[in-house]
Design a protein around this motif. Sequence first.
Motif: not given
Length: 326
Positions: A56-68
Amino acid sequence: MSDKTAGVFENHPVDVADLSGQQLFRQVNLVGLESLVRDCPSLKLREGATLIEPGQPNPMIYLVLVGRLHVYEGEATGEPLAVIQQGESVGLMSLIDQQPCHVRIVAKQACHLLVIDEERFLALINSSNAIARNVLSMVMQYLRGKNAAAPERARLQKRIERNSNIDPVTGLYNQRWLDGVLERQIMRAAKDRKPLSVLAVAVSAFDEFKKEFGDELAEHAWATIGQIIAAKVRPTDLVAHHDSGYFIVVLPDTDIPGSEVVARRIRQAVADTAIEIPGACRLPPLNAITGQIQMKAFVAARKLVDDAIDTLKNRRTAEAPMAAAG
């Protein structure tokens, strides 16, 4: 994001305070960056939901604010390849190399993620040397193996910070850079028989300012003052934020009368400049205190800086009784 993802995008403005523990924003002065992160969407995932699938292409960064999040090579079974904890992020490498992801990323528990696209990510890097340094650290950690033990990752981060020449609060050069450059300036001045002065700058009643307005606004004010100083010196002058907390200005080809002219210019500029907090408030100006020394003989760089700081401290001590009397 996979169609299998039970995720809900939200457009509520992010609370900047939630970012202070993030790896991307480590030791970053967040005041002034609100406009770049305020409108970033957030994503809520239920437990077991897939964030990214292989291919899957992924043009984003995901920052984990809550969880794992758990990272798997194939199906989400067995032991994960890696665990993305709260405060960490995922998607950096696929955004950089523009290649489809080769792993599956699944929410181990209900998660809340901040989503940063490429344009905003680049804007953040361009706005903060500390963010650029953190990105370098994250890339190095990835390339050296995401499963490295936490102490090893911490040592890597400290090594990068130690080898950096940039102060994360002010964006100016730091003492590490200053020590090396000033040694060369001293040797050049001694060889060419030209004057060299060093100016130390502090802020009057800054501890009281910090108590009244808090650490975050104080850091923003400190960074503002650093930029004021940098704008009031010549291109050939050198400005750094010293580990002692003082600003240090190195003035080649400058004697004491010349350094006093620079000192007056800096004090006036600081006194005339209100501290602007974009989109928030306007704080009153602060007052700078200066002390300067001219090199009289060949000395070590740190000795010359210490002498300038001592001059400032002596001036502050001498002025205190007069201020109290007034």
